[in-house]
Design a protein around this motif. Structure first.
Motif, PDB file in Angstrom:
ATOM      1  N   THR A 200      -7.314   5.447   6.337  1.00  0.00           N
ATOM      2  CA  THR A 200      -6.780   4.307   6.731  1.00  0.00           C
ATOM      3  C   THR A 200      -7.395   3.434   5.499  1.00  0.00           C
ATOM      4  O   THR A 200      -8.366   3.669   4.956  1.00  0.00           O
ATOM      5  CB  THR A 200      -7.234   3.493   8.039  1.00  0.00           C
ATOM      6  OG1 THR A 200      -8.356   3.633   8.261  1.00  0.00           O
ATOM      7  CG2 THR A 200      -6.562   4.337   8.957  1.00  0.00           C
TER       8      THR A 200
ATOM      9  N   HIS B 167      -4.344   0.612   8.081  1.00  0.00           N
ATOM     10  CA  HIS B 167      -3.036   1.073   8.052  1.00  0.00           C
ATOM     11  C   HIS B 167      -3.245   2.512   7.466  1.00  0.00           C
ATOM     12  O   HIS B 167      -4.210   2.699   6.435  1.00  0.00           O
ATOM     13  CB  HIS B 167      -2.174   0.305   7.066  1.00  0.00           C
ATOM     14  CG  HIS B 167      -2.073  -0.877   7.465  1.00  0.00           C
ATOM     15  ND1 HIS B 167      -1.875  -2.205   6.785  1.00  0.00           N
ATOM     16  CD2 HIS B 167      -2.115  -1.775   8.798  1.00  0.00           C
ATOM     17  CE1 HIS B 167      -1.798  -3.335   7.390  1.00  0.00           C
ATOM     18  NE2 HIS B 167      -1.933  -3.066   8.610  1.00  0.00           N
TER      19      HIS B 167
ATOM     20  N   TYR C 281       4.161  -2.644   5.213  1.00  0.00           N
ATOM     21  CA  TYR C 281       3.583  -3.072   6.540  1.00  0.00           C
ATOM     22  C   TYR C 281       4.686  -4.112   7.207  1.00  0.00           C
ATOM     23  O   TYR C 281       5.206  -4.936   6.589  1.00  0.00           O
ATOM     24  CB  TYR C 281       2.325  -4.250   6.213  1.00  0.00           C
ATOM     25  CG  TYR C 281       1.600  -4.682   7.365  1.00  0.00           C
ATOM     26  CD1 TYR C 281       1.008  -3.729   8.090  1.00  0.00           C
ATOM     27  CD2 TYR C 281       1.554  -5.882   7.488  1.00  0.00           C
ATOM     28  CE1 TYR C 281       0.317  -4.297   9.208  1.00  0.00           C
ATOM     29  CE2 TYR C 281       0.858  -6.445   8.602  1.00  0.00           C
ATOM     30  CZ  TYR C 281       0.426  -5.518   9.454  1.00  0.00           C
ATOM     31  OH  TYR C 281      -0.369  -6.050  10.564  1.00  0.00           O
TER      32      TYR C 281
ATOM     33  N   ASN D  86       1.969   1.702  11.613  1.00  0.00           N
ATOM     34  CA  ASN D  86       1.023   0.277  11.331  1.00  0.00           C
ATOM     35  C   ASN D  86       0.286   0.031  12.434  1.00  0.00           C
ATOM     36  O   ASN D  86      -0.670  -0.968  12.260  1.00  0.00           O
ATOM     37  CB  ASN D  86       2.087  -0.750  11.108  1.00  0.00           C
ATOM     38  CG  ASN D  86       2.916  -0.654  10.014  1.00  0.00           C
ATOM     39  OD1 ASN D  86       2.623  -0.528   8.825  1.00  0.00           O
ATOM     40  ND2 ASN D  86       4.225  -0.802  10.148  1.00  0.00           N
TER      41      ASN D  86
ATOM     42  N   SER E  89      -3.212   0.924  15.197  1.00  0.00           N
ATOM     43  CA  SER E  89      -4.403   1.250  14.924  1.00  0.00           C
ATOM     44  C   SER E  89      -4.969   1.494  16.295  1.00  0.00           C
ATOM     45  O   SER E  89      -4.954   0.692  17.233  1.00  0.00           O
ATOM     46  CB  SER E  89      -5.414   0.458  14.241  1.00  0.00           C
ATOM     47  OG  SER E  89      -5.428  -0.738  14.743  1.00  0.00           O
TER      48      SER E  89
ATOM     49  N   SER F 180       0.533  -3.694  15.386  1.00  0.00           N
ATOM     50  CA  SER F 180       0.440  -4.616  14.135  1.00  0.00           C
ATOM     51  C   SER F 180       0.589  -6.159  14.575  1.00  0.00           C
ATOM     52  O   SER F 180      -0.142  -6.787  13.993  1.00  0.00           O
ATOM     53  CB  SER F 180       1.687  -4.346  13.221  1.00  0.00           C
ATOM     54  OG  SER F 180       2.823  -4.335  13.585  1.00  0.00           O
TER      55      SER F 180
END
Length: 284
Positions: free
Chosen positions: A90, A95, A123, A173, A175, A198
């Motif tokens: 990432t 990302h 994104y 996008n 995490s 996101s």
């Protein structure tokens, strides 16, 4: 002059005998360093094909909004295939930019293969905070992750003391950090995975750790067998013979009690005489 030229040629030949060829991005296969024969991913294609002595690749995502996952792999040494650990690469914002596959051997040596996305998604802010899978060496989820549940069981060998859990976010996008845990023999408390979309929304997953009646060595041996699918089948309490014996006995006891109840109701003498006049009557 010829004397010096001959001396120079002799030195060059001597050096060439001891020279070790070096190649950028090539795996050193000496001293028992493991090597992959092949590897593939779902939702991604390796752009240049795969060679075990090349360590860096780019992969093209079929859908660049969905996280790729490991599909299959084969070690070059079938007798000592080693262990493969997959994690996501990432950037500073969390990302995904690629995948790292670490192949380690029983001797402690290892090699890292890196697969960078050639077409990463732009994104995009959204609310997708679902997980699609969980990677965990020598562990197995009871069932596949779906949108309908946030609670799962993770089965591990009875003597496993270190556990690495790598969540796979459904949206590329989103995490969810990897967990590295040190376990006690009796550790059964749930672990928590927080998947952040996101847009900042968070979904919390509860994973209960359950130990099976198999050692880590037994699980490793099973995993190396051809056609391996699971090490959990036959180890859960409801799959044991003793469970069916106890359940059958309990069911049989209930049936006997119910039969006795029916028999007593049928043959017992009623304390009331149907022809006897009531002692009192109620007003209509």
């Amino acid at each position: 002059m010829k004397k010096y030229l001959s001396l120079f040629i002799g030195l060059a030949m001597l050096v060439s005998l001891f020279a070790v060829p070096l190649g950028a991005g090539a795996a050193d296969n000496d001293a028992g360093v493991p090597e992959l024969k092949s590897i593939s991913f779902k939702n991604a294609t390796i752009d240049t094909g795969f060679k075990g002595d090349v360590l860096e690749y780019t992969i093209t995502l079929e859908d660049n909004t969905v996280s790729p996952t490991l599909e299959s792999f084969e070690a070059a040494d079938k007798e000592n295939p080693g262990e493969l650990f997959v994690t996501y690469i990432t950037d500073e914002a969390g990302h995904q930019t690629g995948i790292k596959a670490e192949l380690s051997s029983s001797t402690g040596s290892g090699v890292n293969y890196v697969f960078l996305y050639s077409n990463p998604a732009e994104y995009e802010i959204n609310s997708n905070n679902y997980l699609s899978d969980i990677y965990s060496p020598y562990a197995e989820l009871e069932e596949s992750i779906t949108h309908d549940s946030d609670s799962y069981r993770l089965y591990i060998p009875k003597d496993l003391t270190t556990l690495t859990v790598t969540p796979v976010t459904e949206d590329i996008n989103a995490s969810c950090p990897q967990l590295n845990l040190t376990l006690n023999d009796d550790k059964t408390i749930p672990i928590t995975l927080n998947c952040t979309a996101s847009d900042g929304s968070v979904r919390t997953y509860k994973i209960k750790i359950k130990r099976v009646d198999k050692t880590l060595d037994e699980v490793k041996e099973e995993m190396q067998q051809e056609g391996y699918t699971t090490f959990v089948t036959g180890t859960r309490f409801y799959e044991n013979t003793s469970f069916y014996v106890i359940a059958g006995s309990a069911l049989g006891g209930l049936i006997v009690l119910f039969a006795l109840y029916k028999a007593i109701r049928r043959f017992a003498v009623s304390p009331y005489d149907p022809q006897e006049k009531p002692f009192y009557s109620t007003a209509e």
